[in-house]
Write an enzyme that holds these catalytic residues in place. Structure first.
Site, PDB file in Angstrom:
ATOM      1  N   GLU B  47      51.288  46.518  41.413  1.00  0.00           N
ATOM      2  CA  GLU B  47      51.979  47.029  40.237  1.00  0.00           C
ATOM      3  C   GLU B  47      52.031  48.557  40.283  1.00  0.00           C
ATOM      4  O   GLU B  47      50.989  49.204  40.395  1.00  0.00           O
ATOM      5  CB  GLU B  47      51.224  46.560  38.983  1.00  0.00           C
ATOM      6  CG  GLU B  47      51.280  45.044  38.823  1.00  0.00           C
ATOM      7  CD  GLU B  47      50.047  44.458  38.140  1.00  0.00           C
ATOM      8  OE1 GLU B  47      49.238  45.230  37.581  1.00  0.00           O
ATOM      9  OE2 GLU B  47      49.890  43.230  38.192  1.00  0.00           O
ATOM     10  N   GLU B  78      49.818  38.869  39.247  1.00  0.00           N
ATOM     11  CA  GLU B  78      48.772  38.912  40.282  1.00  0.00           C
ATOM     12  C   GLU B  78      48.733  37.639  41.116  1.00  0.00           C
ATOM     13  O   GLU B  78      48.489  37.693  42.320  1.00  0.00           O
ATOM     14  CB  GLU B  78      47.391  39.165  39.659  1.00  0.00           C
ATOM     15  CG  GLU B  78      47.148  40.614  39.251  1.00  0.00           C
ATOM     16  CD  GLU B  78      47.694  40.948  37.881  1.00  0.00           C
ATOM     17  OE1 GLU B  78      48.215  40.032  37.206  1.00  0.00           O
ATOM     18  OE2 GLU B  78      47.613  42.115  37.468  1.00  0.00           O
ATOM     19  N   GLN B 100      45.627  46.792  39.972  1.00  0.00           N
ATOM     20  CA  GLN B 100      45.707  48.068  39.257  1.00  0.00           C
ATOM     21  C   GLN B 100      44.333  48.470  38.718  1.00  0.00           C
ATOM     22  O   GLN B 100      43.953  49.636  38.776  1.00  0.00           O
ATOM     23  CB  GLN B 100      46.714  47.960  38.136  1.00  0.00           C
ATOM     24  CG  GLN B 100      47.069  49.285  37.542  1.00  0.00           C
ATOM     25  CD  GLN B 100      48.330  49.187  36.725  1.00  0.00           C
ATOM     26  OE1 GLN B 100      48.304  48.679  35.604  1.00  0.00           O
ATOM     27  NE2 GLN B 100      49.437  49.632  37.275  1.00  0.00           N
ATOM     28  N   ASP B 103      39.404  44.537  37.682  1.00  0.00           N
ATOM     29  CA  ASP B 103      39.177  43.480  36.692  1.00  0.00           C
ATOM     30  C   ASP B 103      40.276  42.405  36.748  1.00  0.00           C
ATOM     31  O   ASP B 103      40.033  41.236  36.474  1.00  0.00           O
ATOM     32  CB  ASP B 103      39.142  44.075  35.288  1.00  0.00           C
ATOM     33  CG  ASP B 103      38.248  45.302  35.200  1.00  0.00           C
ATOM     34  OD1 ASP B 103      37.295  45.269  34.406  1.00  0.00           O
ATOM     35  OD2 ASP B 103      38.479  46.294  35.926  1.00  0.00           O
ATOM     36  N   HIS B 145      38.306  47.150  31.974  1.00  0.00           N
ATOM     37  CA  HIS B 145      38.703  48.187  32.926  1.00  0.00           C
ATOM     38  C   HIS B 145      37.494  48.893  33.510  1.00  0.00           C
ATOM     39  O   HIS B 145      37.579  50.051  33.911  1.00  0.00           O
ATOM     40  CB  HIS B 145      39.636  49.206  32.251  1.00  0.00           C
ATOM     41  CG  HIS B 145      40.925  48.616  31.771  1.00  0.00           C
ATOM     42  ND1 HIS B 145      40.994  47.843  30.641  1.00  0.00           N
ATOM     43  CD2 HIS B 145      42.171  48.640  32.284  1.00  0.00           C
ATOM     44  CE1 HIS B 145      42.247  47.445  30.468  1.00  0.00           C
ATOM     45  NE2 HIS B 145      42.981  47.914  31.460  1.00  0.00           N
TER      46      HIS B 145
END
Lengths: 400, 345
Positions: B47, B78, B100, B103, B145
């Site tokens: 991404e 994903e 990205q 996680d 994140h």
């Protein structure tokens, strides 16, 4: 089955008043700019009790063969019969305890794989789901090697470590069955992407069951395939049951081919019990993909004559004996045999000769598998990583 | 997306650039870029990796150099693009997949563990894929994140896991990971990305670091501390403090590769110091420390003079609030206390 010369029950054009009415409604709705958002669309019924295919064109017997050479028409019969007899032999070996684990047979659906794969060229790529034995055979996996894999023997195409759902043959561009529902679709996307990237002319054909359409992987992949205009043909084998859950109990939208419209992708419905219809529809899609015109979604409407797996009875919980018996009248092999007989392309005698031949092939495969050794325990650690020694210790920096 | 266009954009080589010290992030980018120059089967997808240059700019500039045929901006899918990478790998490509944030790798868990990790074993051939992304806490990223999900994959035979702590290792390991014929998960601690203290000059020659081999950052006599990632730097801080205040000599062992685990180097060190502390930023239960302790129990029990201890994050999601996150993460003081206890045992 073959001896039964009953007329093809699935007559070619049985457009009922009801379906004509639904079509009218659909046209009317399109003219009005679609149904209002807060009402369920009558054009997309959650249940469609009519199984006969609307999209199938009215063709004469001669037209149905599309001018294909006799040799090819006969080969298609040979391939379907080999698939059928191989699977019957598999069932027999399973019942004898020679094959273990989870084993899904393709009996009843042969016209889909054989018809679709005949529309491909030699160097095209194929992937499918876990009901894969017949696809593997058709792609050139030796029946002996396929059966040895089912037996869990070292001569199996995955050295006995994959089993029923994980055959693979890089040499023949058969990129495997896949044991996770829908998991193969993104992989096929990657293969199609590579074809495009290297400016090659092949086509990627991926099969999935209708229940896989509800997986996110299906939608992610269709979007990217259409976005990037990849040479991908997606064939949904709609055998009406995701294991024991009827399609109408699993999807808000009955007509799978309509899902393609969400991705601006062309789609088509094929009669999955008519090998030539599957061939016709697939060939169009394959030609389009090869010409660089992007992916197609095909829904092949078929039926499985056996249980979901070897542990599932043919009928009982989720479908009746009567239903299965009625569907069996649409046996794709019988439908095709009748057609070839009518066209004087294959006599009953020739058909029986082919049948004897493929039965012998299936028998020989099982004898071969029987004799193939079980994998050595050392095989356990082999092929986990690129480098390893016999005890599975891993050396990546030259240390001994 | 044609090959021709890619080849045309595939120059000039960047090897003659002046060797200024570069950050951890730049080292990763340099590793990727050099491998893309070296092997045209290497491609990057994920991404915002192209036009945007990646959420953290790791892939910045790659689109200009290699074209959109090899630097592919994907939708937020994903499962779809990780699976596509696996398919491309079957075709002889060597895809680098960016998560990205690491996680989000959970979305592709099926493809990675069920398919990619078992491909070779099932006779489906090699999967030379690198799946990389920013991991780790300390940047107030909150629960989705900041994670360190390595343990979820540590348990999967067929995968390799790399988790570098220095710029030199980041580049060298990235290059080795891309060349490796097995799938490699490459964890990049985002707290390390731009730390000025981590700047290092890269050697002019082709710089690779072998997978599966730990490194000793600091030699010591009294306690072995096994760690990896950002914790290496906290352990080094603790080791310096203990040297000054307590005259305790800490050996700092950076695993660098978690899978396969370099058991030999850990055992050698424990046989020298007779005491073992394991430090990781991942949470405690089911973390990698447990496995290392068991390996030492099996391989070097007689050499131990003290119980094996671990300092890890606590068994909670990663909290957002700064005081909570600081309390959740292992700190140098925690490491000092544990090492001091072991040294005096």
């Amino acid at each position: 089955m073959i001896e039964d010369e009953r007329e093809n029950k699935m007559s070619e054009t049985q457009t009922t008043d009801k379906r004509a009415q639904a079509k009218d409604e659909r046209a009317q709705e399109a003219a009005n700019g679609g149904a209002p958002r807060d009402h369920p669309s009558p054009a997309a019924p959650a249940q469609d009790p009519d199984w006969e295919q609307e999209a199938k064109p009215k063709l004469s017997k001669e037209e149905r063969t599309m001018g294909l050479p006799k040799e090819k028409l006969r080969k298609m019969m040979y391939d379907m019969l080999l698939g059928r007899r191989f699977e019957e032999k598999t069932a027999e070996s399973y019942a004898l305890g020679k094959i273990g684990g989870f084993c899904h047979l393709y009996i009843g659906q042969e016209a889909v794989a054989i018809g679709a794969l005949h529309a491909l060229e030699e160097d095209d790529y194929v992937m499918t789901a876990y009901r894969e034995h017949v696809h593997a055979l058709q792609m050139g996996v030796d029946p002996r090697s396929a059966m040895a894999e089912l037996y869990g023997r070292i001569d199996g195409c995955s050295k006995g470590k994959g089993g029923s759902m994980h055959m693979f043959s890089a040499e023949t561009n058969y990129l495997g069955g896949h044991g996770i529902v829908g998991g193969q679709i993104p992989l096929a996307l990657g293969v199609a992407w590579k074809i495009r990237y290297r400016d090659e002319k092949q086509v990627m054909q991926v099969f999935l069951g209708e229940a896989a359409v509800n997986q996110g992987a299906f939608h992610e992949s269709l979007n990217m395939a259409a976005l990037w205009q990849l040479p991908l043909v997606v064939i949904v084998e709609n055998n009406r049951f995701g294991m024991g859950t009827a399609w109408e109990r699993a999807s808000s939208l009955y007509d799978i081919s309509q899902k393609a419209s969400a991705y601006a992708m062309p789609s088509a419905i094929a009669d999955g019990m008519d090998i030539l219809d599957v061939y016709r529809v697939t060939k169009e899609a394959v030609d389009r993909a090869r010409a660089g015109e992007g992916p197609t979604l095909i829904e092949a409407r078929t039926y499985r004559f056996v249980g979901h797996s070897m542990s599932d009875p043919v009928h009982g919980v989720y479908r009746t004996k009567e239903e299965v018996e009625e569907e069996k009248l649409n046996d794709p092999i019988r439908i095709y045999a009748n057609l070839l007989a009518d066209l004087d392309t294959l006599s009953q005698e020739e058909l029986e000769k082919i049948d004897a031949e493929v039965k012998a092939t299936a028998e020989e495969a099982s004898e071969f598998a029987e004799k193939s050794p079980e994998p050595d325990p050392a095989e356990l650690y082999r092929d986990v990583y690129a480098d390893e020694d016999i005890n599975g210790r891993l050396y990546f920096d030259g240390r001994q | 997306m044609s090959n021709q266009r890619v080849l045309e954009s595939n120059h000039p080589p960047a090897t003659d650039a002046a060797r200024q010290p570069i950050t951890f992030l730049e080292a990763i980018r340099e590793g990727i870029r050099e491998e893309m120059e070296r092997d045209e089967q290497v491609l990057v997808l994920g991404e915002d990796v192209g036009a945007y240059g990646g959420a953290f700019k790791v892939t910045d500039g790659l689109l200009d150099r290699f074209g959109e045929g090899r630097v592919i901006d994907t939708p937020i899918s994903e499962i779809g693009f990780t699976g596509a990478a696996a398919g491309a790998a079957h075709m002889g490509m060597r895809p680098i997949v960016e998560m990205q944030f690491i996680d989000f790798i959970a979305c592709a868990f099926d493809i990675i563990t069920n398919y990619i990790a078992t491909s070779r074993y099932r006779g489906s051939g090699p999967q030379p894929i690198v799946i990389r992304g920013p991991c780790g806490g300390g940047v107030r990223g909150g629960p989705f994140h900041s994670q360190n999900p390595e343990a979820a994959f540590f348990h999967t035979p067929g995968l390799k896991i790399v988790y570098p702590a220095t710029a030199l290792d980041a580049k060298g390991l990235m290059k080795s990971a891309i060349r490796d014929d097995d799938p490699v998960l490459f964890f990049e601690h985002k707290w390390l990305y731009r730390r000025p203290q981590l700047r290092e000059a890269m050697p002019p020659e082709d710089h690779t670091v072998p997978l599966g081999r730990a490194s000793i950052h600091r030699e010591g006599r009294d306690v072995t501390v096994v760690t990896y990632g950002a914790m290496v730097h906290k352990v080094l801080d603790a080791a310096r403090a203990l040297e000054e205040t307590d005259e305790i000599s800490i050996e700092v062992l950076d695993l660098r590769t978690l899978l396969p685990l370099d058991e030999e180097t850990i055992v050698d060190s424990v046989q020298k110091t007779n005491r073992l502390l394991i430090v990781h930023e991942d949470t405690r239960t089911g973390g990698i420390a447990g496995e290392i302790a068991m390996r030492i129990n099996e391989a070097a029990f007689e050499w131990l003079d003290a119980p094996i201890l671990r300092v890890t994050a606590l068994d909670t999601p990663v909290p957002y609030a700064p005081p909570l996150e600081d309390f959740f993460l292992p700190q140098s003081d925690d490491i000092v206390s544990a090492a001091r206890y072991l040294a005096g045992y």
